[in-house]
Design an enzyme around this catalytic site. Structure first.
Site: not given
Ligand code: BES
Ligand code: MN
Ligand code: ZN
Length: 497
Positions: A264, A269, A276, A287, A346, A348, A350
């Protein structure tokens, strides 16, 4: 003043970490500098188990100072104008590789101001070398040196004494590559998101590839559009910095096993429209930790010339809220055709991973190792330091074992049949979040499983906690980026070669 970059790579990053400088030597030099002496805790107090370095009278001095030999205890003793630093390994019967690695890490963090030192390797060459390099790492980013450059900025040189043999040199080389790869991942993760965004990150990855002997391809947003990478595009489109997909390959002649790696790479993020909260949002520079681990691990495979073919796929995107961002309720089509309803922007990771896993699976690898800072639920389930490992049962258990064997805590977790139903959507094949407060890490793993080819042995390693240390330094693990799970992946590749 003498400083060393923590890795041998020459990269267009604004700042790099530094670490100690090690030298492998066949015997204790005539002028060894500070003696680094391992000590243990016995039934009757502190013990000096080995005598590689002159230690007469040392035990008495240590006893007077109240040293016990417990794990992580570091004691400085001045003897005839030369310094000895004793480092505790704890109870002799409990010592394993990671105890030695951790204690060497604590030792490394205590060596400020020491210019030259010597350590012997009766407790293992590899864990001593790895622990010193990993624990000696420091990253001060763009901090100015200030008015009085402290001598802490002078790098310590350490003689590592080991027998003069082919096998010792090979063990040392493997330790150095494993440690330097971990430090490379730390440098990438520690770089702030104003410097590291998909385009610049892809450039840095290309530099790493060039300097390690890897094949590299960078796919831009136009390519992603033309080829149906709907997940990467949906996450990247809220940002002024367009997304990328990077493919790296290590293809040694004669390899008959192929391992795909996926990581990833969310360079920041914010959560997107499902924004968030502000507090601690800065931690989300980590992230892209999964992608950094994958890039570092495949570069290690090349430097070690492992006899296994490795294909790495890293999706890079910045998850931002804006007038062009994805909305909750959007339906997207992933690479390969599976449709997904985005109920929370959020979730995101996956979405970008699904495309990359589908693309990696197209080449029918024997094994697929994917890693991501995927869910806050990983921290709820397993804490800050232990990765959650999901996937095909046998390979999952093997990778979790490998993680523990290299000191990267990992625990096998199930994919739940009862959550299959929670994946359904009225308007798409699947949805990206479920309607439950339980099992969030497992649900994310189940989502990813839909994109893995039928016969592939695969594993998903959730390192949301382990990749980024928000607490204090411990063992060989510094604050901020830790480099997990680089050594797990390198060890897995080594065993599959
Ligand atoms: N990057 C986060 C996960 C994360 C959380 C990593 C804390 C490191 C520390 C991920 O993209 C995320 O936001 N996950 C959501 C998923 C939820 C919306 C289903 C989460 O865990 O809250
Ligand atoms: Mn998120
Ligand atoms: Zn994320």
């Amino acid at each position: 003043m003498f400083t060393v970059k923590a890795t041998p790579f020459d990269l267009s990053l604004p700042a790099r970490g530094e670490t100690l400088h090690l030298e492998l030597v066949p015997s204790v030099p005539t002028d060894p500098g500070v003696a680094l002496v391992p000590v243990t805790r016995g039934d009757d107090g502190i013990e000096i188990p080995v005598t590689g370095l002159a230690t007469e009278g040392l035990l008495e001095s240590l006893e007077v100072l109240g040293a016990t030999g417990k794990e992580g205890e570091v004691t400085r003793v001045l003897r005839d104008a030369t310094m000895v630093i004793a480092f505790g390994l704890g109870d002799a019967e409990e010592i394993d590789e990671d105890v030695v690695r951790r204690c060497a890490g604590v030792l490394a963090r205590s060596l400020t101001g020491v210019e030259r030192a010597t350590v012997t390797t009766e407790f293992g060459l590899r864990p001593i070398a790895e622990g010193l390099l990993l624990g000696g790492y420091s990253f001060t980013g763009l901090k100015n040196p200030g008015e009085n450059p402290r001598d802490e900025t002078a790098t310590t040189r350490i003689n590592v004494v080991a027998e003069d043999s082919e096998s010792a040199r090979a063990e040392y080389a493997r330790a150095v590559v494993a440690a330097e790869s971990t430090l490379l991942a730390r440098d990438l993760v520690n770089t702030p998101a104003n410097f590291l965004y998909p385009e610049s990150y892809a450039e840095v990855i290309s530099e790493i590839a060039g300097q390690s002997g890897l094949k590299v391809e960078v796919f831009d947003e136009n390519y992603l559009e033309e080829n149906g990478f709907g997940g990467i595009l949906a996450v990247g489109k809220g940002s002024a910095r367009p997304p990328r997909l990077v493919h790296l390959a290590w293809e040694p002649a004669g390899a008959d096993t192929t391992v795909a790696l996926v990581g990833k790479g969310i360079t920041f993020d914010t959560g997107g429209i499902s924004l968030k909260p502000a507090s601690n949002m800065e931690d989300m520079i980590s992230d892209m930790g999964g992608s950094a681990a994958v890039v570092a691990a495949i570069s290690a495979a090349a430097r070690l010339e492992l006899g296994v073919r490795v294909e790495a796929w890293v999706p890079l995107a910045e998850n931002m809220p804006s007038g062009t961002a994805s909305h909750p309720g959007d339906v997207i089509t992933h690479y390969g055709g599976i449709t997904s309803e985005i109920l929370n922007t959020d979730a995101e990771g996956r979405l970008v991973l699904a495309d990359a896993i589908a693309r990696a699976s197209e080449d029918e690898p024997d094994y697929l190792i994917e890693t991501a800072t995927l869910t806050g639920a990983q921290l709820v389930a397993l804490g800050n330091r232990t990765a959650g490992v999901m996937g095909s049962e046998e390979f999952r258990d093997r990778v979790a074992d490998i993680g523990r064997s290299v000191g990267e805590a990992a625990w096998a977790m199930p994919l739940l049949e009862e959550q299959e139903e929670e994946l359904t959507s009225p308007v798409a094949d699947i949805r990206n979040v479920h309607n439950a407060r339980t099992g969030g890490m497992l649900f994310a793993g189940l989502y990813l499983s839909r994109f893995v080819a039928e016969d592939t042995q695969w594993v998903h390693i959730d390192v949301a906690g382990p990749a980024w240390n928000t607490k204090g330094a411990w063992g060989y693990t510094p604050k901020r980026a830790t480099g997990a799970p680089v050594r797990t992946i390198v060890e897995a590749l080594t065993r599959l070669a």
